[in-house]
Design an enzyme around this catalytic site. Structure first.
Site, mmCIF file in Angstrom:
data_model
loop_
_atom_site.group_PDB
_atom_site.id
_atom_site.type_symbol
_atom_site.label_atom_id
_atom_site.label_comp_id
_atom_site.label_asym_id
_atom_site.label_seq_id
_atom_site.Cartn_x
_atom_site.Cartn_y
_atom_site.Cartn_z
ATOM 1 N N SER A 79 6.639 25.711 44.900
ATOM 2 C CA SER A 79 5.821 25.729 45.070
ATOM 3 C C SER A 79 4.860 25.900 45.681
ATOM 4 C CB SER A 79 5.039 25.229 43.567
ATOM 5 O OG SER A 79 3.862 23.865 43.986
ATOM 6 N N CYS A 80 4.197 26.962 46.060
ATOM 7 C CA CYS A 80 3.001 26.944 47.530
ATOM 8 C C CYS A 80 1.815 27.669 46.733
ATOM 9 C CB CYS A 80 4.169 27.378 48.175
ATOM 10 S SG CYS A 80 4.684 29.310 47.967
ATOM 11 N N LEU A 81 1.672 28.252 47.808
ATOM 12 C CA LEU A 81 0.168 29.215 47.211
ATOM 13 C C LEU A 81 0.968 30.686 46.604
ATOM 14 C CD1 LEU A 81 -2.661 29.247 47.031
ATOM 15 C CD2 LEU A 81 -3.797 30.367 48.693
ATOM 16 N N GLY A 83 4.135 31.904 47.109
ATOM 17 C CA GLY A 83 5.206 32.366 46.487
ATOM 18 C C GLY A 83 6.554 32.059 47.925
ATOM 19 N N SER A 86 7.368 28.990 49.849
ATOM 20 C CA SER A 86 8.751 28.037 48.354
ATOM 21 C C SER A 86 9.915 28.776 48.252
ATOM 22 C CB SER A 86 7.828 28.407 46.951
ATOM 23 O OG SER A 86 7.409 29.348 46.637
#
Length: 99
Positions: A79-81, A83, A86
């Site tokens: 996950s990231c902020l 997408g 990720s």
């Protein structure tokens, strides 16, 4: 949690997955974790460190991230902020033989 053709999960799907034996890797930068908060039961490995981390000796991985290193067959969620990172993380993991 990925965008653009890669598998994606809703928040509820992620919560349900976390009840199983899935490793959740947050690939945001450390300053983002400090600013926006840590996702419970995730480990932070910034995207720029991910390839090296996934190739570490398992004992070194455990020491650095306080988590068992995933095998190539273990379920992993990135996950990231937004997408984008990720999705890159998923590509890196697949290129290293993770399924």
């Amino acid at each position: 949690l990925c965008t653009g053709g890669a598998p994606s999960l809703s928040y509820q799907e992620l919560k349900d997955l976390k009840k199983t034996n899935v490793l959740h890797i947050d690939v945001r930068e450390r300053w983002e974790i400090d600013r926006f908060g840590k996702i419970p039961a995730s480990i932070n490995i910034p995207l720029g460190e991910l390839v090296e981390a996934l190739q570490m000796d398992p004992a070194e991985f455990k020491e650095q991230y306080n988590e068992k290193m995933p095998s190539r067959l273990d379920p992993v969620v990135f996950s990231c902020l937004a997408g984008t990172r990720s999705k890159q993380a998923l590509g890196f993991a697949v290129s290293l033989g993770f399924s």
